[in-house]
Write a protein that holds these residues in place. Structure first.
Motif: not given
Length: 209
Positions: A31-50
């Motif tokens: 469950a990803l709050p979109l502002p957190d994701w789009e501001e890069g706050a979650l990339t350490a947990i869920l990287p945006s690479r395939r």
């Protein structure tokens, strides 16, 4: 939902016509709050690479072109005359080792009081097609956990089910539990009952492992 969460639980499917087989399986959603994701706050947990153990790609959802998911959702809501929510949380399956299939993802839309005001049910089939059902009251009042919302079926999902009929949706969400019911109906009779049920915990790399 003020932070990203991990939902662990079960999915249940049960047919009612012409016979009644049923099965359950364990599953986990993020469950990803979109502002957190789009501001890069979650990339350490869920990287945006395939290719990663777990990852999340914006082009798996919404416009599927990598553009803002929050903007896509608010534009769709506006198209249905629904006021922009104070918060949008995307409940979906993450990519695992580069692979993902999201039969249905839920965009949970909350008002400024933290009440659920709308849900976008983004449905995908095995042919690579997608359709989003908009679940909200016409007067935009909060959605209670005991209320059913309806929509006409207008998207082909399974070769074993007709395209006619409709759906009933129910969303029972609390701070510690989640239950989402989707019933496929034909002439007011249930044909297929599906339920996603589980509990929340903070989304961390350790929890994902």
């Amino acid at each position: 939902m003020n932070s990203a969460q991990l939902l662990t639980g079960q999915v249940m499917h049960q047919r009612h016509q012409p016979r009644a087989p049923a099965f359950r399986y364990g599953i986990y959603y993020v469950a990803l709050p979109l502002p957190d994701w789009e501001e890069g706050a979650l990339t350490a947990i869920l990287p945006s690479r395939r290719f990663a153990r777990h990852s999340f790609l914006a082009d798996d959802h919404g416009a599927r072109d990598g553009s803002s998911l929050h903007a896509w959702a608010t534009e769709l809501l506006a198209h249905h005359d629904i006021t922009a929510p104070a918060q949008i949380v995307l409940l979906c399956l993450p990519r695992v080792l580069g692979y993902v299939f999201n039969p249905v993802s839920f965009w949970l839309c909350y008002d400024s009081m933290g009440q659920l005001m709308a849900v976008l049910c983004e449905v995908n089939n095995t042919f690579g097609e997608t359709h989003t059902y908009v679940c909200a009251h016409p007067d935009q009042r909060p959605i209670r956990s005991d209320e059913w919302l309806t929509a006409d079926k207008c998207f082909h999902v399974s070769p074993f089910l007709q395209r006619t009929g409709g759906y009933r949706f129910r969303f029972a969400l609390s701070t510690d539990q989640c239950r989402i019911d989707i019933h496929y109906m034909d002439a007011e009779q249930p044909v297929l009952i599906t339920c996603l049920q589980g509990g929340w915990q903070p989304l961390t790399r350790a929890a994902l492992r």
